[in-house]
Design an enzyme around this catalytic site. Structure first.
Site, PDB file in Angstrom:
ATOM      1  N   GLU A 184       0.869  -1.175   0.000  1.00  0.00           N
ATOM      2  CA  GLU A 184       0.000   0.000   0.000  1.00  0.00           C
ATOM      3  C   GLU A 184       0.910   1.230   0.000  1.00  0.00           C
ATOM      4  OE1 GLU A 184      -3.263   1.971   3.059  1.00  0.00           O
ATOM      5  OE2 GLU A 184      -2.731  -0.132   3.293  1.00  0.00           O
TER       6      GLU A 184
ATOM      7  N   ASP B 259      -4.629   9.258   9.947  1.00  0.00           N
ATOM      8  CA  ASP B 259      -3.271   8.824  10.267  1.00  0.00           C
ATOM      9  C   ASP B 259      -2.821   9.264  11.652  1.00  0.00           C
ATOM     10  OD1 ASP B 259      -2.933   7.598   7.807  1.00  0.00           O
ATOM     11  OD2 ASP B 259      -2.282   9.450   6.849  1.00  0.00           O
TER      12      ASP B 259
END
EC number: 4.2.1.20
Length: 256
Positions: free
Chosen positions: A45, A56
């Protein structure tokens, strides 16, 4: 992405490695992909740096900021992927937020991903209900739009998402952002089991997977694992070889 279905059928587990494109310079991306491919990961990824990465945690956000300071953009990453002449033998996934895709142009994004050999895209802030913003364009390129489900996803919505899932389902293990954690709860285990029982495609656990104990806890309830922060940190600290036992712990595991 047929490889992922075959892996599920064989009873082996998938290991999806996340890396931030351009962390340490875009020139490192090629060697990172080559290293991980050789180390035996199932898919990679590739994260696109963004100034407001809502999903995140601190590790990946810091990596994204380092990449942004290097001038890394979505366009530059796709151009870099298109320039490679070595054999990429595993699926490459692009993980990006919606804003860079809209700025780049959705149709152009899908076309350039197709040219770059991308197998799937993950857009965590694209709600399932609005996936038509992207879906028709990636469909045209034969690219899968990967859906995320979380511990707070209602059963009705979960059924809707799984009814149209393709590639694999990204099952989030935490109520929050990415990042390494010490323990996983039984609630997570039960959630993964529920998703996997209903899903027509493989189910991969992601967010916070960083050690063998996490793999051991969820091994029988998922088809694979997505590891991000631990890999990003290891590359940044030049100790990536320390991740190899975790890759082996996943890919050598068989369903009981």
């Amino acid at each position: 992405m047929n490889r992922l279905e075959q892996l599920k059928s064989s009873g082996n587990k998938a290991f999806v490695a996340y890396i931030m494109a351009g962390d340490g310079g875009l020139g490192r991306l090629k060697e990172q992909v080559q290293y991980l491919q050789k180390a035996g990961v199932t898919a990679i990824e590739i994260g696109i740096p963004f100034s407001d990465p809502v999903a995140d945690g601190p590790t990946i956000e810091a990596a994204g900021n380092r990449a942004l300071k290097q001038g890394v953009t979505l366009q530059k990453v796709l151009e870099e992927l298109q320039s490679w002449t070595f054999q990429v033998e595993i699926p490459l996934l692009v993980m990006t937020y919606l804003n860079p895709v809209l700025r780049f142009g959705v149709e152009r994004f899908a076309t350039e991903c197709g040219k770059a050999g991308v197998s799937g895209v993950i857009i965590p802030d694209l709600p399932f209900e609005h996936k038509q913003l992207v879906q028709p364009y990636v469909d045209k390129e034969g690219i899968k739009l990967i859906q995320l489900v979380t511990l707070t996803t209602t059963d009705v919505r979960l059924n809707d998402i799984l009814g149209e899932a393709e590639g694999f389902v990204y099952a989030v293990t935490v109520k929050g952002i990415t990042g390494s954690r010490d323990e996983m709860s039984e609630e997570v285990k039960a959630f993964m089991r529920k998703v996997r029982e209903k899903s027509p495609v493989p189910v991969y656990a992601g967010f916070g997977i960083s050690k063998s104990s996490h793999v051991d806890l969820l091994r029988d309830d998922v088809d694979g694992f997505i590891v991000g922060s631990a890999i990003v940190e290891a590359f940044n600290d030049n100790r990536i070889e320390e991740i190899e036992p975790l890759i082996h712990a996943v890919t050598a595991a068989h369903s009981v």
